[in-house]
Design a protein around this motif. Structure first.
Motif, mmCIF file in Angstrom:
data_model
loop_
_atom_site.group_PDB
_atom_site.id
_atom_site.type_symbol
_atom_site.label_atom_id
_atom_site.label_comp_id
_atom_site.label_asym_id
_atom_site.label_seq_id
_atom_site.Cartn_x
_atom_site.Cartn_y
_atom_site.Cartn_z
ATOM 1 N N ALA A 81 34.305 39.168 43.873
ATOM 2 C CA ALA A 81 34.179 39.919 43.314
ATOM 3 C C ALA A 81 35.652 40.855 43.321
ATOM 4 O O ALA A 81 36.240 41.632 44.274
ATOM 5 C CB ALA A 81 32.661 40.397 44.639
ATOM 6 N N VAL A 82 35.310 42.092 43.381
ATOM 7 C CA VAL A 82 36.817 42.967 42.788
ATOM 8 C C VAL A 82 35.988 44.408 42.302
ATOM 9 O O VAL A 82 35.310 44.937 41.636
ATOM 10 C CB VAL A 82 37.935 42.826 41.431
ATOM 11 N N LYS A 83 36.409 44.859 43.138
ATOM 12 C CA LYS A 83 36.078 46.822 43.263
ATOM 13 C C LYS A 83 37.277 47.698 43.005
ATOM 14 O O LYS A 83 38.573 46.982 43.184
ATOM 15 C CB LYS A 83 35.422 47.182 44.478
ATOM 16 N N GLY A 84 37.604 48.382 42.394
ATOM 17 C CA GLY A 84 38.883 49.510 42.150
ATOM 18 C C GLY A 84 38.707 49.302 40.923
ATOM 19 O O GLY A 84 39.150 47.917 39.708
ATOM 20 N N LYS A 85 39.594 50.472 40.094
ATOM 21 C CA LYS A 85 40.193 50.297 38.998
ATOM 22 C C LYS A 85 41.403 49.677 38.513
ATOM 23 O O LYS A 85 42.680 49.462 38.945
ATOM 24 C CB LYS A 85 40.435 51.798 38.324
ATOM 25 N N GLY A 86 41.144 48.593 37.712
ATOM 26 C CA GLY A 86 42.393 48.167 36.506
ATOM 27 C C GLY A 86 43.069 46.892 37.824
ATOM 28 O O GLY A 86 44.151 46.867 37.351
ATOM 29 N N GLN A 116 43.864 33.753 46.642
ATOM 30 C CA GLN A 116 45.096 34.057 46.032
ATOM 31 C C GLN A 116 45.221 34.178 44.867
ATOM 32 O O GLN A 116 45.446 34.613 44.279
ATOM 33 C CB GLN A 116 45.928 32.703 46.523
ATOM 34 N N ALA A 117 44.634 33.434 44.161
ATOM 35 C CA ALA A 117 44.041 33.582 42.786
ATOM 36 C C ALA A 117 44.289 35.609 42.437
ATOM 37 O O ALA A 117 44.349 36.126 41.443
ATOM 38 C CB ALA A 117 43.202 32.929 41.906
ATOM 39 N N GLN A 118 43.207 35.840 43.291
ATOM 40 C CA GLN A 118 43.130 37.415 43.230
ATOM 41 C C GLN A 118 44.036 38.589 43.256
ATOM 42 O O GLN A 118 44.538 39.192 42.888
ATOM 43 C CB GLN A 118 41.386 37.397 43.079
ATOM 44 N N ALA A 119 44.442 38.036 44.863
ATOM 45 C CA ALA A 119 44.875 38.766 45.624
ATOM 46 C C ALA A 119 46.131 38.511 44.554
ATOM 47 O O ALA A 119 47.104 40.042 44.740
ATOM 48 C CB ALA A 119 44.881 38.851 47.143
ATOM 49 N N ILE A 120 47.162 37.548 44.462
ATOM 50 C CA ILE A 120 48.573 37.286 44.220
ATOM 51 C C ILE A 120 48.766 38.468 42.987
ATOM 52 O O ILE A 120 50.075 39.719 43.100
ATOM 53 C CB ILE A 120 48.910 36.518 43.787
ATOM 54 N N ILE A 139 42.578 45.218 49.703
ATOM 55 C CA ILE A 139 41.297 45.024 50.990
ATOM 56 C C ILE A 139 41.450 43.560 50.383
ATOM 57 O O ILE A 139 41.201 43.903 49.426
ATOM 58 C CB ILE A 139 40.921 46.288 51.286
ATOM 59 N N GLY A 140 41.639 42.826 51.346
ATOM 60 C CA GLY A 140 41.570 41.240 50.715
ATOM 61 C C GLY A 140 40.275 40.504 52.307
ATOM 62 O O GLY A 140 41.154 40.867 53.243
ATOM 63 N N ILE A 141 39.385 40.612 51.793
ATOM 64 C CA ILE A 141 38.352 39.780 52.508
ATOM 65 C C ILE A 141 38.171 38.436 52.239
ATOM 66 O O ILE A 141 37.327 37.862 50.786
ATOM 67 C CB ILE A 141 36.941 41.327 52.401
ATOM 68 N N ALA A 142 38.206 37.424 52.996
ATOM 69 C CA ALA A 142 37.804 36.133 52.416
ATOM 70 C C ALA A 142 38.320 35.932 54.022
ATOM 71 O O ALA A 142 38.709 35.085 54.780
ATOM 72 C CB ALA A 142 38.643 35.447 52.101
ATOM 73 N N GLU A 151 39.953 46.460 46.169
ATOM 74 C CA GLU A 151 39.426 45.307 46.689
ATOM 75 C C GLU A 151 38.860 44.313 46.294
ATOM 76 O O GLU A 151 38.014 44.083 45.492
ATOM 77 C CB GLU A 151 37.454 46.458 47.345
ATOM 78 N N VAL A 152 38.785 43.318 47.021
ATOM 79 C CA VAL A 152 38.972 41.613 46.682
ATOM 80 C C VAL A 152 38.008 40.945 47.662
ATOM 81 O O VAL A 152 38.828 40.664 49.150
ATOM 82 C CB VAL A 152 39.897 40.963 46.378
ATOM 83 N N GLN A 153 36.751 40.480 47.338
ATOM 84 C CA GLN A 153 36.099 39.825 48.811
ATOM 85 C C GLN A 153 35.944 38.552 47.963
ATOM 86 O O GLN A 153 35.234 38.102 47.376
ATOM 87 C CB GLN A 153 35.082 40.500 48.491
ATOM 88 N N VAL A 154 36.279 37.647 48.695
ATOM 89 C CA VAL A 154 35.475 36.006 48.335
ATOM 90 C C VAL A 154 34.588 35.894 48.903
ATOM 91 O O VAL A 154 34.260 35.278 50.588
ATOM 92 C CB VAL A 154 36.882 35.011 48.392
ATOM 93 N N GLY A 155 33.447 35.304 48.087
ATOM 94 C CA GLY A 155 32.098 34.478 49.236
ATOM 95 C C GLY A 155 31.583 35.157 50.164
ATOM 96 O O GLY A 155 31.072 35.058 51.025
ATOM 97 N N GLY A 156 31.348 36.587 49.791
ATOM 98 C CA GLY A 156 30.498 37.216 50.640
ATOM 99 C C GLY A 156 31.187 37.772 52.293
ATOM 100 O O GLY A 156 32.382 36.949 52.110
ATOM 101 N N ARG A 157 30.196 37.634 52.722
ATOM 102 C CA ARG A 157 30.338 37.722 54.200
ATOM 103 C C ARG A 157 30.955 36.714 54.493
ATOM 104 O O ARG A 157 30.808 35.354 54.016
ATOM 105 C CB ARG A 157 28.981 38.270 54.771
#
Ligand code: ADP
Length: 455
Positions: A39-44, A77-81, A91-94, A246-252
């Motif tokens: 899940a991604v939040k924030g523009k661009g 890694q695929a999304q945050a890098i 902000i990366g949450i995983a 903000e990048v979140q993987v797998g919810g909580r």
């Protein structure tokens, strides 16, 4: 900062490859879903990458990745890098074990390689902050896999050992510092020299981080990674990040499906025998951590296990820093395969051969349960987690049921029964039923006695 003229520097290194450029927004959504539901939040925010070459890193890094059998990026890694490579704050949450370390290391190296070489007495370009000494050492180790081929210097700075040695090491020059915040604050006091720092990475950030941020140029790039994102951290993020994605993987965070979870409702005086039974079953198969709630319980259980002829070590905040190092080493290299520990002391430990976790004392909130169970089942290996809960601890049953459900594990009927009768009793007494704190999204809580560990 207004008095200092900072050298301008480049932040955006990311060039999207044609294969990604031609993907439609729908295709990107499907890709994100396939990657454990990013899940991604924030523009661009850039699209997730599918392979290492797509992130535009150097040949030396690519061959190091290959050498260490990191075949392709994990979802975080695929999304945050690509997002960090393009200069964004993030902000990366995983969950633990999902590969957050490399998610910030690769863009960090790209950034450092773009800078002119450090002159004598200058340093560092990147600072990585993490709450405990064990995590600092673990990140340093991961970091060195890539820094060696690139000829970069990494210094690990943490409390409990001589500050003068660490200052001397820093003075010799280093592009990267991995540190615990407490010691970093001391170092800043001792040496307010010429900092070239442009990027800051916080792993599981805490409030102390603020003091360090004030010493870094305002146009820095800042990235925060954590397994959970409690409210207190949100406030911190707002103060130190600028227009973050903000990048979140797998919810909580949930317990990984490679961990087989068992929960037993048990009387206090039956626990030790049950523990021996479980140990008898697993000990030959790999290393074991037994979690307790307090330092004195760790030492008590250690003695009992020794008496029962189980060679064993204990790890908690009351143990001298030097000894903690050698304990963790002995545990990692298999010299000793049984350890009694408190949650904070074992935070972030990554031990591949760990087969079994026993919660001898029931964790008192959701995140703690997930964190403890997450010490096993690492990097695709199978693991087991056993939890003892007594009737007196019925108030914690709700969080554990939630953790079982969210990770797709069956909930034992006796546990469900325990929670039900607790709820009924509370209702009869006219009291509200609050699930324990972690449930509402509070992150990791430091126990008073262990707080010192974070420094
Ligand atoms: P986290 O910081 O999210 O808890 P780590 O960064 O410590 O997780 O990574 C957990 C384990 O997975 C480490 O042993 C690491 O070497 C390994 N790992 C990381 N990225 C990859 C990858 N892309 N492929 C295979 N293994 C990986």
């Amino acid at each position: 900062h207004q008095k200092i003229e900072y050298e301008p520097y480049r932040k955006d290194f990311y060039v999207e490859v044609p294969e990604l450029a031609k993907m439609s927004p729908e295709e990107v959504n499907v890709l994100r879903l396939d990657l454990e539901g990013i899940a991604v939040k924030g523009k661009g925010c850039p699209k997730p990458i599918k392979s290492w070459v797509q992130c535009g890193t150097s040949m030396k890094i690519l061959s190091a990745l290959k050498r260490h059998s990191y075949e392709k990026p994990t979802p975080i890694q695929a999304q945050a890098i690509p997002a960090i490579m393009s200069g964004r704050d993030l902000i990366g949450i995983a969950k633990t074990g999902s590969g957050k370390t490399i998610a910030f290391l690769l863009p960090m190296y790209r950034h450092i390689m773009d800078q002119r070489p450090l002159e004598e007495g200058e340093g560092p370009i990147a600072v990585i902050m993490t709450p405990t000494r064990e995590l600092a050492l673990q990140i340093t180790k991961e970091c060195k896999k890539f820094s060696k081929p690139l000829n970069l210097r990494v210094v690990c700075v943490y409390g409990g050992t001589g500050i003068s040695e660490q200052i001397a090491e820093l003075k010799r020059g280093a592009e990267i510092i991995v540190c615990t915040p407490g010691r970093m604050i001391d170092m800043l006091g001792a040496n307010s020299g010429d900092s070239k720092c442009k990027t800051v990475f916080c792993d599981a950030p805490c409030a102390q981080v603020m003091r360090i941020m004030d010493n870094v140029r305002p146009d820095r790039q800042t990235v925060m990674f954590s397994a959970t994102f409690p409210r207190a951290m949100e406030a911190l993020a707002r103060r130190i990040l600028s227009k973050p994605v903000e990048v979140q993987v797998g919810g909580r965070s949930v317990v990984c499906s490679d961990v087989e979870q068992h929960v037993m409702v048990i009387e206090e005086d039956q626990k030790f025998l049950k523990l021996l039974e479980i140990l008898g079953h697993y000990q030959e198969k790999g290393s074991v951590i037994i979690f307790v709630d307090k330092q004195e319980h760790a030492d008590g259980l250690l003695k009992d296990l020794m008496k029962a002829s189980y060679p064993c070590m204990s790890l908690h905040g009351g143990i001298d820093q030097y000894d903690r190092d050698s304990i963790i080493n002995d545990f990692k290299n298999g010299a000793c395969r049984l350890m009694v520990a408190t949650s904070v002391a074992a935070r972030g430990l990554d031990i591949k051969q760990l087969i079994l976790v026993v919660n001898y004392n029931c964790p008192n909130h959701y995140e703690d349960y997930v964190h403890r169970a997450g010490r096993t089942g690492r990097a695709g290996n199978k693991g087991f987690a056993y939890t003892f809960i007594t009737e007196e601890q019925a108030r914690y049953a709700g969080d554990i049921i939630k953790a079982l459900e969210l990770s797709g594990s069956p909930v034992p009927s006796e546990l469900e029964q325990l929670w039900l009768s607790f709820k009924n009793q509370r209702q009869a007494e006219g009291k509200s039923i609050k699930s324990s704190s972690g449930f509402s999204g509070k992150g990791f809580k430091f126990d008073e006695t262990e707080h010192a560990l974070a420094n």
